[in-house]
Design an enzyme around this catalytic site. Structure first.
Site, PDB file in Angstrom:
ATOM      1  N   ARG A 147       2.085  -6.592 -11.595  1.00 35.38           N
ATOM      2  CA  ARG A 147       2.839  -7.117 -10.453  1.00 35.38           C
ATOM      3  C   ARG A 147       3.870  -8.124 -10.978  1.00 35.38           C
ATOM      4  NH1 ARG A 147      -2.674  -7.591  -8.715  1.00 35.38           N
ATOM      5  NH2 ARG A 147      -3.169  -6.244  -6.921  1.00 35.38           N
ATOM      6  N   LYS A 171      -4.210 -11.217  -7.883  1.00 29.36           N
ATOM      7  CA  LYS A 171      -4.355 -11.818  -6.553  1.00 29.36           C
ATOM      8  C   LYS A 171      -5.712 -12.504  -6.424  1.00 29.36           C
ATOM      9  CE  LYS A 171      -1.308  -8.714  -3.945  1.00 29.36           C
ATOM     10  NZ  LYS A 171      -1.228  -7.747  -2.829  1.00 29.36           N
ATOM     11  N   HIS A 244       8.229  -3.579  -7.522  1.00 26.10           N
ATOM     12  CA  HIS A 244       6.930  -2.947  -7.296  1.00 26.10           C
ATOM     13  C   HIS A 244       6.979  -1.445  -7.554  1.00 26.10           C
ATOM     14  CE1 HIS A 244       3.173  -4.752  -6.273  1.00 26.10           C
ATOM     15  NE2 HIS A 244       2.835  -3.782  -5.450  1.00 26.10           N
ATOM     16  N   ARG A 247       5.395  -0.552 -10.805  1.00 24.86           N
ATOM     17  CA  ARG A 247       3.930  -0.483 -10.687  1.00 24.86           C
ATOM     18  C   ARG A 247       3.510   0.803  -9.967  1.00 24.86           C
ATOM     19  NH1 ARG A 247      -0.844  -3.798 -10.270  1.00 24.86           N
ATOM     20  NH2 ARG A 247      -1.882  -3.658  -8.245  1.00 24.86           N
ATOM     21  N   HIS A 270      -7.124  -3.358  -7.915  1.00 26.85           N
ATOM     22  CA  HIS A 270      -7.364  -3.181  -6.486  1.00 26.85           C
ATOM     23  C   HIS A 270      -8.823  -3.458  -6.159  1.00 26.85           C
ATOM     24  CE1 HIS A 270      -3.723  -0.255  -5.961  1.00 26.85           C
ATOM     25  NE2 HIS A 270      -3.368  -1.530  -5.900  1.00 26.85           N
ATOM     26  N   TYR A 279      -1.841   6.404  -3.715  1.00 20.84           N
ATOM     27  CA  TYR A 279      -1.088   7.068  -4.773  1.00 20.84           C
ATOM     28  C   TYR A 279      -1.489   8.529  -4.936  1.00 20.84           C
ATOM     29  CZ  TYR A 279       0.140   2.285  -5.956  1.00 20.84           C
ATOM     30  OH  TYR A 279       0.595   0.995  -5.894  1.00 20.84           O
TER      31      TYR A 279
END
Length: 313
Positions: A147, A171, A244, A247, A270, A279
């Protein structure tokens, strides 16, 4: 054919002046050849191509049952080709500027195809310290699926060159380790050992953040966006991407290559598998397109249809 000579000169320019990869050159060659063969059947030269010729060509591409994404890739190649022809004063104007990309529906996330990504990364000018920084930055973002927030906060101590792993703080301050390949390692070492030191010295800075601006200060999210805007404009002025998308492309290409979705989930950091599953829809669309192009029965059906159309069956 004069048009084929122009195409050959353009590909030579992309190879030796823009340093495009062989994969990208092959894609340009295939798409430009298709267009040149089409206009010659229409008894049209490159300098005579106008809006109406392009509209007929789009009909031709749609009749081949190509996806909107693939057609947009053709349009992107042709915009670049005619931009080059304009600069060389071989044509008076670029008619593809008038042509908007086709809508591709609500597919999410957006991404670059492998040859587009390779072409973009290969196009980056590395003759300056900032150019080497740009190359190292974008190669590591694509190699590890980082990211923007992760790459701007990356510090030297988080990189293990022996294991070729990066300790990423994602995150919620959640840590994960992601690998990077030999090519990214090469550019990262070149940048850290030379270009970064030069940039740090210019600003009399002293810190451990990996990626810095021209004054040696840590890059910001906006700084990365500006780098991507500038480098993409030089590669394809008609294309606009956001950070992004690199990514997104990383994840899509791994799934297309057959990597297990749970491994991709770990690499992306994730928390939920459902986030990664977005995806797989993109990957399945790509799979369907490849299937339609290569399935033997599909090819037989096309041959039979052509025979029927010619009235010889």
């Amino acid at each position: 054919m004069k048009s084929m000579d122009e195409k050959k000169e353009f590909l030579h320019y992309l190879k030796y002046q823009k340093n495009y990869s062989s994969l990208t050159l092959s894609s340009y060659d295939r798409e430009l050849t298709d267009f040149i063969v089409f206009i010659h059947k229409e008894s049209t030269e490159l300098e005579e191509v106008d809006y109406y010729v392009i509209q007929n060509y789009l009909i031709h591409l749609n009749e081949k049952h190509l996806s909107h994404t693939t057609i947009n890739h053709y349009l992107s190649s042709l915009r670049s080709f005619f931009k080059y022809l304009c600069l060389q004063k071989k044509v008076a104007s670029n008619p593809f500027i008038q042509i908007h990309s086709l809508k591709t529906g609500s597919r999410n996330p957006d991404f670059l195809y492998v040859d587009e990504m390779m072409g973009y990364l290969d196009s980056i000018d590395t003759h300056t310290s900032l150019g080497v920084r740009n190359k190292a930055l974008l190669e590591i973002m694509y190699a590890s699926g980082l990211r923007v927030s992760e790459v701007v906060s990356l510090q030297l101590s988080q990189i293990d060159f022996n294991r070729q792993m990066i300790r990423v703080v994602g995150k919620g301050n959640k840590e994960r380790e992601v690998p990077f390949h030999d090519y990214a390692k090469k550019w990262l070492i070149d940048y850290i050992n030379d270009a970064r030191n030069e940039l740090m010295a210019q600003g009399h800075e002293s810190h451990d953040y990996v990626f810095v601006n021209k004054r040696g200060r840590p890059l910001t999210n906006r700084g990365v966006e500006n780098i991507i805007d500038r480098t993409m404009y030089l590669y394809d002025p008609m294309r606009k991407i956001h950070p992004h998308m690199i990514r997104h492309s990383f994840a899509t290409h791994l799934l297309d290559a057959g990597m297990d979705i749970r491994i991709v989930q770990e690499l992306l950091g994730h928390a939920s598998l459902s986030t990664t599953q977005i995806y797989t829809h993109v990957s399945q669309e790509h799979l369907q397109e490849v299937y339609n192009k290569t399935c033997p029965r599909q090819e037989i059906n096309k041959i039979e249809k052509n025979v029927d159309d010619m009235g010889k069956k």
